[in-house]
Design an enzyme around this catalytic site. Sequence first.
Site, PDB file in Angstrom:
ATOM      1  N   SER A 110       0.866  -1.179   0.000  1.00  0.00           N
ATOM      2  CA  SER A 110       0.000   0.000   0.000  1.00  0.00           C
ATOM      3  C   SER A 110       0.897   1.221   0.000  1.00  0.00           C
ATOM      4  O   SER A 110       2.069   1.140   0.391  1.00  0.00           O
ATOM      5  CB  SER A 110      -0.868  -0.004   1.264  1.00  0.00           C
ATOM      6  OG  SER A 110      -1.477   1.243   1.495  1.00  0.00           O
ATOM      7  N   TYR A 126      -2.064  -1.030  11.264  1.00  0.00           N
ATOM      8  CA  TYR A 126      -2.133  -1.266   9.816  1.00  0.00           C
ATOM      9  C   TYR A 126      -0.857  -0.821   9.119  1.00  0.00           C
ATOM     10  O   TYR A 126      -0.250  -1.575   8.353  1.00  0.00           O
ATOM     11  CB  TYR A 126      -3.339  -0.543   9.215  1.00  0.00           C
ATOM     12  CG  TYR A 126      -3.338  -0.575   7.700  1.00  0.00           C
ATOM     13  CD1 TYR A 126      -3.544  -1.762   7.020  1.00  0.00           C
ATOM     14  CD2 TYR A 126      -3.097   0.585   6.959  1.00  0.00           C
ATOM     15  CE1 TYR A 126      -3.523  -1.796   5.632  1.00  0.00           C
ATOM     16  CE2 TYR A 126      -3.073   0.554   5.577  1.00  0.00           C
ATOM     17  CZ  TYR A 126      -3.283  -0.640   4.915  1.00  0.00           C
ATOM     18  OH  TYR A 126      -3.244  -0.680   3.549  1.00  0.00           O
TER      19      TYR A 126
END
Length: 277
Positions: free
Chosen positions: A133, A146
């Site tokens: 990501s 995360y």
Amino acid sequence: MTQPVAFVTGASTGIGFETAKKLAAHGFTVYAGARRVDKMEPLAARGVRIVALDVTNEESMSAAVGGVIAAHGRIDVLVNNAGYGSYGSLEEVEPAEGRRQFDVNVFGLARMTQLVIPAMRAAGRGRIINVSSMGGKMYEPLGAWYHATKFAVEGLSDCLRMELKPHGIGVSIIEPGGTRSEWGAISARGLRASSGTGPYAAQARVMAAVLATTDKAAFCTPPGAVADAIVHAAISPRPKTRYQVGGSARALLLLRRLLPDRVFDAVIWTIYKRFPA
């Protein structure tokens, strides 16, 4: 030459679902794995082979990979896409949830990779494609667990690329920005549950509003565009080591490289506070 074989994790929706479709269209024998098998039924109509897979369960992972290798003798491409976003203040998120976030996003990815490497190494070729990501290079408030997992995926993948190169195995990292999928809405619900009241509630309202836009905002990238980057990494004679996908990823990662930390902090809050909480 027989059809190349690909295994895609997290294929029930979004990026994984689109990747399985596109690899099948490019002539791959595709195995799509996820816990929600029913969600993958439309893939079966396209010739994709559906596999029940839980990347937190050793027996499930070993059986899934072992079954494909038993059938074909190899896996040519592994797409590690399974993952989710756990949001909430570090103070308030239960340690068990932090461990689960790492189990899915890092340890599941690592174990799936371990399971496919021997057959790739024996064949002298293969591709491992890890979906990270833009969050593996930047940060947001209330996203500690995360972002920690995605930073870990970046480092793991870089080390892996170097150690596997002598064996003919390539490693690529996919770094999407905001992507239209159910991911954001699910993450927003978890954020509200963990930090929606109490000392971080004001920040949580802002962040939940940001996360909840990822299934419809104009600036978010269609999952098919991310799948296109994955297909390129799978079939290109010289794939990139990293693919930044979507305008938000390219813009924010450029700012992250150029700006000092506190200036970037201010940029993130300025952008995010534009979302109605």
